[in-house]
Design a protein around this motif. Structure first.
Motif, PDB file in Angstrom:
ATOM      1  N   ASN A 210       0.846  -1.197   0.000  1.00  0.00           N
ATOM      2  CA  ASN A 210       0.000   0.000   0.000  1.00  0.00           C
ATOM      3  C   ASN A 210       0.876   1.240   0.000  1.00  0.00           C
ATOM      4  O   ASN A 210       2.084   1.171   0.267  1.00  0.00           O
ATOM      5  CB  ASN A 210      -0.901   0.022   1.247  1.00  0.00           C
ATOM      6  CG  ASN A 210      -1.915  -1.099   1.247  1.00  0.00           C
ATOM      7  OD1 ASN A 210      -2.918  -1.054   0.539  1.00  0.00           O
ATOM      8  ND2 ASN A 210      -1.648  -2.146   2.043  1.00  0.00           N
ATOM      9  N   SER A 211       0.274   2.374  -0.284  1.00  0.00           N
ATOM     10  CA  SER A 211       1.010   3.639  -0.178  1.00  0.00           C
ATOM     11  C   SER A 211       0.219   4.626   0.666  1.00  0.00           C
ATOM     12  O   SER A 211      -1.007   4.546   0.764  1.00  0.00           O
ATOM     13  CB  SER A 211       1.305   4.236  -1.560  1.00  0.00           C
ATOM     14  OG  SER A 211       0.120   4.596  -2.234  1.00  0.00           O
ATOM     15  N   VAL A 212       0.944   5.523   1.296  1.00  0.00           N
ATOM     16  CA  VAL A 212       0.348   6.592   2.096  1.00  0.00           C
ATOM     17  C   VAL A 212       0.680   7.910   1.394  1.00  0.00           C
ATOM     18  O   VAL A 212       1.827   8.130   0.990  1.00  0.00           O
ATOM     19  CB  VAL A 212       0.900   6.600   3.529  1.00  0.00           C
ATOM     20  CG1 VAL A 212       0.298   7.755   4.326  1.00  0.00           C
ATOM     21  CG2 VAL A 212       0.606   5.268   4.214  1.00  0.00           C
ATOM     22  N   ALA A 213      -0.325   8.773   1.245  1.00  0.00           N
ATOM     23  CA  ALA A 213      -0.146  10.040   0.548  1.00  0.00           C
ATOM     24  C   ALA A 213      -0.288  11.198   1.530  1.00  0.00           C
ATOM     25  O   ALA A 213      -1.400  11.695   1.751  1.00  0.00           O
ATOM     26  CB  ALA A 213      -1.166  10.171  -0.583  1.00  0.00           C
ATOM     27  N   PRO A 214       0.809  11.636   2.133  1.00  0.00           N
ATOM     28  CA  PRO A 214       0.726  12.777   3.045  1.00  0.00           C
ATOM     29  C   PRO A 214       0.492  14.082   2.289  1.00  0.00           C
ATOM     30  O   PRO A 214       0.931  14.244   1.139  1.00  0.00           O
ATOM     31  CB  PRO A 214       2.097  12.799   3.722  1.00  0.00           C
ATOM     32  CG  PRO A 214       2.729  11.470   3.405  1.00  0.00           C
ATOM     33  CD  PRO A 214       2.162  11.071   2.095  1.00  0.00           C
ATOM     34  N   GLY A 215      -0.170  14.999   2.955  1.00  0.00           N
ATOM     35  CA  GLY A 215      -0.217  16.372   2.483  1.00  0.00           C
ATOM     36  C   GLY A 215       0.984  17.111   3.033  1.00  0.00           C
ATOM     37  O   GLY A 215       2.048  16.513   3.247  1.00  0.00           O
ATOM     38  N   PRO A 216       0.867  18.406   3.328  1.00  0.00           N
ATOM     39  CA  PRO A 216       1.993  19.163   3.884  1.00  0.00           C
ATOM     40  C   PRO A 216       2.257  18.784   5.342  1.00  0.00           C
ATOM     41  O   PRO A 216       1.443  19.058   6.217  1.00  0.00           O
ATOM     42  CB  PRO A 216       1.532  20.628   3.763  1.00  0.00           C
ATOM     43  CG  PRO A 216       0.039  20.547   3.750  1.00  0.00           C
ATOM     44  CD  PRO A 216      -0.311  19.263   3.081  1.00  0.00           C
ATOM     45  N   ALA A 270      -4.859   8.761   1.946  1.00  0.00           N
ATOM     46  CA  ALA A 270      -4.619  10.204   2.001  1.00  0.00           C
ATOM     47  C   ALA A 270      -4.610  10.698   3.436  1.00  0.00           C
ATOM     48  O   ALA A 270      -5.539  10.424   4.193  1.00  0.00           O
ATOM     49  CB  ALA A 270      -5.682  10.941   1.196  1.00  0.00           C
ATOM     50  N   VAL A 271      -3.561  11.427   3.801  1.00  0.00           N
ATOM     51  CA  VAL A 271      -3.497  12.111   5.101  1.00  0.00           C
ATOM     52  C   VAL A 271      -3.120  13.554   4.761  1.00  0.00           C
ATOM     53  O   VAL A 271      -1.967  13.943   4.836  1.00  0.00           O
ATOM     54  CB  VAL A 271      -2.468  11.459   6.040  1.00  0.00           C
ATOM     55  CG1 VAL A 271      -2.579  12.062   7.439  1.00  0.00           C
ATOM     56  CG2 VAL A 271      -2.662   9.948   6.109  1.00  0.00           C
ATOM     57  N   THR A 272      -4.118  14.322   4.383  1.00  0.00           N
ATOM     58  CA  THR A 272      -3.875  15.574   3.654  1.00  0.00           C
ATOM     59  C   THR A 272      -4.508  16.816   4.271  1.00  0.00           C
ATOM     60  O   THR A 272      -4.536  17.875   3.638  1.00  0.00           O
ATOM     61  CB  THR A 272      -4.401  15.447   2.220  1.00  0.00           C
ATOM     62  OG1 THR A 272      -5.814  15.167   2.278  1.00  0.00           O
ATOM     63  CG2 THR A 272      -3.695  14.322   1.462  1.00  0.00           C
ATOM     64  N   GLY A 273      -5.066  16.712   5.468  1.00  0.00           N
ATOM     65  CA  GLY A 273      -5.684  17.887   6.069  1.00  0.00           C
ATOM     66  C   GLY A 273      -6.936  18.342   5.349  1.00  0.00           C
ATOM     67  O   GLY A 273      -7.299  19.515   5.413  1.00  0.00           O
ATOM     68  N   GLY A 274      -7.607  17.400   4.686  1.00  0.00           N
ATOM     69  CA  GLY A 274      -8.872  17.714   4.044  1.00  0.00           C
ATOM     70  C   GLY A 274      -8.816  17.884   2.548  1.00  0.00           C
ATOM     71  O   GLY A 274      -9.843  18.018   1.890  1.00  0.00           O
ATOM     72  N   THR A 275      -7.610  17.892   1.962  1.00  0.00           N
ATOM     73  CA  THR A 275      -7.483  18.000   0.505  1.00  0.00           C
ATOM     74  C   THR A 275      -7.785  16.640  -0.120  1.00  0.00           C
ATOM     75  O   THR A 275      -7.069  15.677   0.145  1.00  0.00           O
ATOM     76  CB  THR A 275      -6.068  18.443   0.109  1.00  0.00           C
ATOM     77  OG1 THR A 275      -5.778  19.699   0.738  1.00  0.00           O
ATOM     78  CG2 THR A 275      -5.946  18.585  -1.391  1.00  0.00           C
TER      79      THR A 275
END
Length: 278
Positions: A210-216, A270-275
């Motif tokens: 799997n992959s994790v997609a961080p935001g800022p 996605a761990v993106t702060g809502g994006t």
């Protein structure tokens, strides 16, 4: 946010004015990774340190791979050992395929097995134009972010048993590429694609990918690779109007590493702060 001084890439946490939160005071383990042997690249600071801390508190041993940030890496080592688990420090350049293979060998030698691989280390630089990107910098970005992941996964799978987990750190840039981070964003899209393809390839072996997609996320990479004006407003473009902390990523990695995620493979979290990402 207090002013951060510009750092030399890849940056050091010890030089940051505003320290990231890795969960030192907040993360509580529940034995979800008890006895697992793990390898984490870029584990000296930032997301990698938060994941190493969480893995250790969940009962896992950790090989801490890093470039040359020795002081930062020793702090991660301290946190892992404080949790009562084995910590192995290995410095070296992931652009070297032989070093990538050596990481796997050293993890197996130290722990007797390898259950979880987290490809988290990354190289990035910011440029306004494609014409400003040196050829050697483009090549290094791909060597560290893409080729190292390939070499580590290729070496690791022969040691991994059914139930094993590979977790690759992608980015919100895999879906919403920043034009100033052209090389980095391109590699992050490739990481998401590689992870989805490898998940299908390894399904018959019982190994999940799997992959994790961080935001800022607030890590040393930010003051080391972005111009000061970008650092000052970092994360404010998200719906939550702030950068994320490494500690806010770690629970996702724990889930994907755990046996609880036995039917989760080929996903991008996605761990993106809502994006939103597609």
């Amino acid at each position: 946010m207090p002013e951060e001084k510009q750092q030399t890439p890849p940056g050091s946490e010890t030089e940051m004015n505003v320290k990231p939160d890795h969960g030192e005071q907040s993360y509580v383990g529940h034995g979800r990774l008890q006895g697992k042997a793990t390898l984490i690249t870029g584990a000296d600071s930032g997301i990698g340190r938060a994941v190493a801390l969480a893995f250790a508190r969940e009962g896992a041993d950790v090989l801490i791979s890093y470039l040359n940030e020795h002081e930062d890496a020793r702090e991660t080592e301290r946190l892992v050992r404080e949790a009562g688990r084995k910590a192995v420090l290995v410095a070296g350049d992931l652009a070297d395929p032989a070093h990538c293979r050596s990481l796997v060998d050293q993890a197996v030698q130290a722990f007797g097995k390898l259950d979880v691989v987290v490809n988290n280390a990354a190289f990035q630089m910011s440029h306004e134009s494609i014409e400003d990107i040196p050829d050697e910098e483009w090549n290094r970005t791909f060597a560290v972010n893409i080729s190292a992941m390939f070499h580590i996964c290729k070496a690791a799978v022969k040691h991994m048993k059914p139930g094993g987990s590979i977790i690759n750190t992608s980015s919100v840039n895999s879906d919403k590429p920043s034009p100033q981070l052209l090389a980095y964003a391109t590699t992050k899209g490739a990481i998401a694609n590689f992870s989805a393809g490898l998940a299908q390839s390894l399904a018959e072996k019982g190994i999940r990918v799997n992959s994790v997609a961080p935001g800022p996320i607030w890590t040393p990479l930010i003051p080391a690779t972005l111009p000061p004006e970008k650092v000052a407003t970092f994360g404010q473009e998200t719906p939550m109007k702030r950068p994320g902390q490494p500690a806010e990523l770690a629970p996702v990695y724990v889930l994907l590493a755990s046996d609880e995620a036995s039917y989760i493979s080929g996903a991008r979290y996605a761990v993106t702060g809502g994006t939103p990402i597609l």
